[in-house]
Design an enzyme around this catalytic site. Structure first.
Site, PDB file in Angstrom:
ATOM      1  N   GLY A  35      10.237 -26.007  51.864  1.00  0.00           N
ATOM      2  CA  GLY A  35       9.403 -24.643  51.867  1.00  0.00           C
ATOM      3  C   GLY A  35      10.384 -23.417  51.887  1.00  0.00           C
ATOM      4  N   GLY A  40      13.568 -19.628  54.334  1.00  0.00           N
ATOM      5  CA  GLY A  40      14.013 -20.788  53.885  1.00  0.00           C
ATOM      6  C   GLY A  40      14.992 -20.511  52.754  1.00  0.00           C
ATOM      7  N   ALA A 148      13.588 -11.738  56.762  1.00  0.00           N
ATOM      8  CA  ALA A 148      13.667 -12.068  55.351  1.00  0.00           C
ATOM      9  C   ALA A 148      12.575 -11.424  54.377  1.00  0.00           C
ATOM     10  CB  ALA A 148      14.105 -13.421  55.166  1.00  0.00           C
ATOM     11  N   LYS A 203       8.768 -16.847  72.595  1.00  0.00           N
ATOM     12  CA  LYS A 203       8.627 -16.651  71.183  1.00  0.00           C
ATOM     13  C   LYS A 203       6.885 -16.618  70.723  1.00  0.00           C
ATOM     14  CE  LYS A 203       9.585 -14.911  66.968  1.00  0.00           C
ATOM     15  NZ  LYS A 203       9.472 -15.969  65.822  1.00  0.00           N
ATOM     16  N   ASN A 207       4.340 -13.610  69.752  1.00  0.00           N
ATOM     17  CA  ASN A 207       3.441 -13.748  68.572  1.00  0.00           C
ATOM     18  C   ASN A 207       2.053 -13.797  68.964  1.00  0.00           C
ATOM     19  OD1 ASN A 207       5.899 -16.058  67.176  1.00  0.00           O
ATOM     20  ND2 ASN A 207       5.198 -14.033  66.621  1.00  0.00           N
ATOM     21  N   ASN A 211       0.914 -10.665  66.855  1.00  0.00           N
ATOM     22  CA  ASN A 211       0.303 -11.110  65.273  1.00  0.00           C
ATOM     23  C   ASN A 211      -1.060 -11.079  65.261  1.00  0.00           C
ATOM     24  OD1 ASN A 211       3.061 -11.886  65.530  1.00  0.00           O
ATOM     25  ND2 ASN A 211       2.792 -13.617  64.034  1.00  0.00           N
ATOM     26  N   ASN A 221       3.614  -3.421  63.120  1.00  0.00           N
ATOM     27  CA  ASN A 221       3.885  -3.545  64.424  1.00  0.00           C
ATOM     28  C   ASN A 221       4.273  -2.420  65.382  1.00  0.00           C
ATOM     29  OD1 ASN A 221       4.050  -6.134  63.579  1.00  0.00           O
ATOM     30  ND2 ASN A 221       6.240  -6.606  63.723  1.00  0.00           N
ATOM     31  N   SER A 273       3.701 -11.468  60.265  1.00  0.00           N
ATOM     32  CA  SER A 273       3.380 -12.408  59.228  1.00  0.00           C
ATOM     33  C   SER A 273       1.942 -12.701  59.258  1.00  0.00           C
ATOM     34  CB  SER A 273       4.279 -13.737  59.723  1.00  0.00           C
ATOM     35  OG  SER A 273       4.026 -14.195  61.131  1.00  0.00           O
TER      36      SER A 273
END
Ligand code: PAF
Length: 322
Positions: A35, A40, A148, A203, A207, A211, A221, A273
């Site tokens: 993935g 990744g 990333a 975490k 989230n 999220n 955010n 995300s």
């Protein structure tokens, strides 16, 4: 006094030798990254530059993938090579949570029992299923706060410097603390946690708040620090804290409030995300974030109506996209 630890994984000899302040010596590992999205791809580039033999496994059937991270030279990775998969020392799974089980189910016959499986994604609930599917493999959970971004298919940017926490999920995984210097050497900071479920729950709590709220309102955010969101954040935190306490994590309301606001501040310019999944009309990770929290709330007889409302709103948006 000198300490020498020698470990064999498959055919690879890993040695971690420390003498006073000298860094450990890390021997090349055979790593497959399953993935290669943004995170990744970042790990692929960092682990490859650290000297490991890295190959990728992508849903796009292709023999090789070129990746360039920032100013570093472009790297050519082999992709979807069955021999690399069957002989891997380490399978780093950076798929999003909903894809983990269906994808690994299709690959199960090609994963050797000695291969260490590391799960690195938002949300919870996949480790139980993977441990049942691959009962003999050492299983490790990782959470990371590195940012990333992949502006183009062949390019990856390290947009936020964070840290990674690793820890064993099953007995085999709990003996894999030698992975800490491997990950630390490739992309610092990394720590090994003897109790990985505690940071994973923390975490998850973050989230569960950031999220869905950012995804429903399609905001960055940082917007969540405005007055408008404080009441709902307080109600969410109260419900989440009860679940965490029932799971045996003695976290206080104040601690959760501080942590959530620190993350909102530190990532104020990010699109979460889930925001991105909803924006691009992709299925989100809601079942493994708020959905997992609600499952555990039900198991402990805790009512969590505010989380339930956010869960239903995201589900409704996903259905409308369908
Ligand atoms: O899912 C995300 O986007 C991240 O985990 C976080 C911490 C909410 C920051 O955007």
């Amino acid at each position: 006094m000198a300490r020498l630890r020698a470990i064999f994984i498959g055919n690879t000899f890993i040695s971690s030798y420390s003498l006073g302040k000298f860094a450990p010596i890390i021997v090349k590992m055979k790593i497959v990254i399953l993935g290669p999205g943004a995170i990744g791809s970042l790990w692929a580039c960092c682990l490859s530059r650290a000297g490991h033999s890295v190959s990728l496994w992508s849903q796009h059937q292709c023999d090789s993938i070129y990746l360039q991270q920032e100013h570093f030279p472009e790297i050519q990775f082999t992709s979807n090579d069955k021999d690399k998969l069957t002989s891997a020392d380490l399978l780093l799974v950076t798929l999003k949570a909903p894809k983990v089980l269906p994808v690994i189910e299709r690959m199960v016959l090609d994963i050797a029992q000695e291969t260490i499986v590391v799960l690195m994604h938002n949300g919870m609930g996949t480790a139980e299923a993977i441990d049942t599917l691959l009962p003999n493999n050492p299983l490790v959970i990782a959470t990371t706060t590195h940012g990333a971004f992949r502006p183009k298919p062949n390019q990856v940017l390290h947009t936020g410097n964070g840290y990674t926490e690793l820890g064993g999920y099953n007995d085999g995984g709990k003996r894999c603390d030698f992975l800490q210097p491997v990950f630390e050497h490739a992309l610092p900071k990394t720590s090994w946690q003897t109790d990985i479920l505690t940071p994973t729950w923390h975490k998850l709590a973050i989230n569960c708040i950031i999220n869905p709220l950012t995804a429903i309102d399609q905001v960055k955010n940082g917007e969540l620090s405005s007055l408008k969101y404080q009441e709902v954040i307080t109600l969410l935190i109260d419900e989440i804290r009860q679940v965490l306490n029932a799971e045996g994590l003695p976290v206080t309301r104040e601690k959760l409030v501080t942590t959530v606001h620190q993350v909102i501040e530190a990532t104020s310019d990010n699109y979460s995300s889930m925001y991105q999944d909803i924006f691009h009309k992709r299925p989100s990770e809601i079942d493994f974030i708020t959905g997992y929290l609600l499952q555990r709330a039900k198991a402990h007889n805790i009512s969590a109506p505010v989380n339930q409302t956010l869960f239903q709103k995201i589900k409704q948006i996903e259905q409308d996209h369908d």
